[in-house]
Design a protein around this motif. Structure first.
Motif, PDB file in Angstrom:
ATOM      1  N   PRO A  36      34.301  42.170  46.946  1.00 45.68           N
ATOM      2  CA  PRO A  36      34.125  41.127  47.992  1.00 45.68           C
ATOM      3  C   PRO A  36      34.062  39.725  47.156  1.00 45.68           C
ATOM      4  N   SER A  37      34.371  38.624  47.929  1.00 50.87           N
ATOM      5  CA  SER A  37      34.254  37.331  47.547  1.00 50.87           C
ATOM      6  C   SER A  37      35.405  36.707  46.321  1.00 50.87           C
ATOM      7  N   GLY A  38      36.320  37.649  46.226  1.00 46.41           N
ATOM      8  CA  GLY A  38      37.259  37.042  45.251  1.00 46.41           C
ATOM      9  C   GLY A  38      36.953  36.857  43.872  1.00 46.41           C
ATOM     10  N   PRO A  39      36.608  38.112  43.363  1.00 44.16           N
ATOM     11  CA  PRO A  39      36.130  37.875  41.773  1.00 44.16           C
ATOM     12  C   PRO A  39      37.468  38.194  41.111  1.00 44.16           C
ATOM     13  N   VAL A  40      37.712  37.722  39.896  1.00 49.45           N
ATOM     14  CA  VAL A  40      38.818  37.853  39.094  1.00 49.45           C
ATOM     15  C   VAL A  40      38.646  38.493  37.712  1.00 49.45           C
ATOM     16  N   ASP A  41      39.285  39.781  37.545  1.00 47.32           N
ATOM     17  CA  ASP A  41      38.950  40.477  36.221  1.00 47.32           C
ATOM     18  C   ASP A  41      40.318  40.606  35.494  1.00 47.32           C
ATOM     19  N   GLU A  42      40.071  40.473  34.063  1.00 47.72           N
ATOM     20  CA  GLU A  42      41.218  40.644  33.077  1.00 47.72           C
ATOM     21  C   GLU A  42      41.147  41.754  32.364  1.00 47.72           C
ATOM     22  N   PHE A  43      42.234  42.606  32.432  1.00 52.36           N
ATOM     23  CA  PHE A  43      42.414  43.800  31.795  1.00 52.36           C
ATOM     24  C   PHE A  43      43.621  43.722  30.652  1.00 52.36           C
ATOM     25  N   ASP A  44      43.278  44.318  29.462  1.00 52.32           N
ATOM     26  CA  ASP A  44      44.055  44.295  28.285  1.00 52.32           C
ATOM     27  C   ASP A  44      44.442  45.824  28.149  1.00 52.32           C
ATOM     28  N   PRO A  45      45.661  46.249  28.283  1.00 45.98           N
ATOM     29  CA  PRO A  45      45.992  47.866  28.320  1.00 45.98           C
ATOM     30  C   PRO A  45      46.105  48.227  27.016  1.00 45.98           C
ATOM     31  N   ALA A  46      46.144  47.194  25.968  1.00 44.93           N
ATOM     32  CA  ALA A  46      46.184  47.713  24.742  1.00 44.93           C
ATOM     33  C   ALA A  46      44.726  48.318  24.030  1.00 44.93           C
ATOM     34  N   VAL A  75      36.331  35.349  36.732  1.00 44.40           N
ATOM     35  CA  VAL A  75      35.854  34.431  37.514  1.00 44.40           C
ATOM     36  C   VAL A  75      34.714  35.320  38.512  1.00 44.40           C
ATOM     37  N   ASP A  76      33.498  34.760  38.545  1.00 46.89           N
ATOM     38  CA  ASP A  76      32.765  35.581  39.329  1.00 46.89           C
ATOM     39  C   ASP A  76      32.794  35.485  40.856  1.00 46.89           C
ATOM     40  N   ALA A  77      33.551  34.580  41.561  1.00 46.93           N
ATOM     41  CA  ALA A  77      34.006  34.669  42.839  1.00 46.93           C
ATOM     42  C   ALA A  77      34.564  33.456  43.420  1.00 46.93           C
ATOM     43  N   LEU A  78      36.014  33.767  43.646  1.00 51.28           N
ATOM     44  CA  LEU A  78      36.820  32.241  44.103  1.00 51.28           C
ATOM     45  C   LEU A  78      36.117  31.917  45.551  1.00 51.28           C
ATOM     46  N   LYS A  86      38.237  38.200  50.994  1.00 52.20           N
ATOM     47  CA  LYS A  86      39.016  39.313  50.651  1.00 52.20           C
ATOM     48  C   LYS A  86      40.550  38.610  50.052  1.00 52.20           C
ATOM     49  N   VAL A  87      40.809  38.656  48.939  1.00 55.58           N
ATOM     50  CA  VAL A  87      42.110  38.123  48.155  1.00 55.58           C
ATOM     51  C   VAL A  87      43.082  39.198  48.602  1.00 55.58           C
ATOM     52  N   PHE A  88      44.332  38.813  49.074  1.00 60.08           N
ATOM     53  CA  PHE A  88      45.388  39.752  49.577  1.00 60.08           C
ATOM     54  C   PHE A  88      46.585  39.581  48.517  1.00 60.08           C
ATOM     55  N   SER A  89      46.808  38.513  47.852  1.00 60.90           N
ATOM     56  CA  SER A  89      48.163  38.227  47.117  1.00 60.90           C
ATOM     57  C   SER A  89      47.741  37.606  45.694  1.00 60.90           C
ATOM     58  N   ALA A  90      48.456  37.543  44.917  1.00 63.85           N
ATOM     59  CA  ALA A  90      48.367  36.825  43.769  1.00 63.85           C
ATOM     60  C   ALA A  90      49.735  36.611  42.877  1.00 63.85           C
TER      61      ALA A  90
END
Length: 244
Positions: A36-46, A75-78, A86-90
């Protein structure tokens, strides 16, 4: 999970985070957003996945905003800037920002356009230009100089809840940091549909034919001018789930 196309192996990672609709890679990191509300997460696959996973018995996992957390909430919430639920595309722009498009859902019918700068950690966005236009697709053009925003019509709270007759494409200039043009690719079509750059500055899009029941269209546009170069009828609409 991660999927290895060479071996066909699916590698489970872990649970947690938002309902993910939009993903984009930048450098060696993966970023995602959704509901909900467009949070942004960062993932490091290493690095190992830590979200909801503790260490030795009795050890709690790090907070999701901690640099020790992987993925990490950046980002807590865009929603704060964009009103998106809902964020659908990036996608990634030439300015090395991540751009996100979505829709308000429920209490706000229109769309929202937001961004996140991994270098500074700053985020922002807007909703007013998209009050009558839900955003379902964003794609880069001209090596990311432009971000092209494809929409579906919605009731416009800034215009007495009237719904626009036709969906639009909007063009964001990553150098000027502003919307530089918008145009209707197919008059009376309520969806502008998915679009992709097929040659420098030239986009191919598809949508439903407003003149033919269950019919479809391909169209070509020049992102630099907003000129519609051609439309071509298809025997049927290419299915895409823009129903909300």
């Amino acid at each position: 999970f991660l999927f290895d196309p060479k071996t066909g192996e699916g590698i489970p990672l872990g649970n947690g985070g938002p309902s993910i609709y939009a993903l984009a890679t930048f450098g060696d990191k993966l970023y995602w957003s959704g509901y909900p509300s467009g949070p942004v997460d960062e993932f490091d696959p290493a690095r190992p996945w830590t979200l909801l996973k503790g260490g030795p018995p009795g050890q709690e996992p790090p907070p999701d905003t901690s640099p020790l957390s992987n993925p990490r909430r950046v980002v807590d919430a865009l929603f704060t800037h964009t009103r998106v639920k809902k964020v659908f595309s990036a996608c990634v722009g030439a300015d090395k920002r991540l751009y996100f498009g979505g829709a308000g859902i429920r209490d706000y019918a229109g769309g929202g356009f937001g961004w996140f700068d991994p270098a500074s950690g700053e985020s922002g966005g807007m909703w007013r230009p998209f009050s009558g236009y839900r955003i379902y697709w964003v794609t880069p053009a001209l090596d990311g100089r432009y971000v092209v925003i494809s929409t579906k019509t919605a009731t416009d709270e800034l215009n007495l809840d009237a719904r626009p007759e036709s969906a639009k494409l909007f063009v964001w200039d990553t150098a000027e940091k502003k919307l530089v043009r918008d145009f209707v690719p197919v008059p009376k079509a309520t969806k502008a549909g998915p679009v992709v750059e097929v040659a420098p500055g030239l986009l191919l899009g598809t949508t439903e034919d407003p003149e033919v029941e269950s019919g479809g269209l391909l169209y070509g546009v020049d992102v630099r001018t907003g000129e519609v170069l051609f439309t071509k009828k298809l025997p049927a609409a290419l299915p895409f789930a823009w129903t909300e």
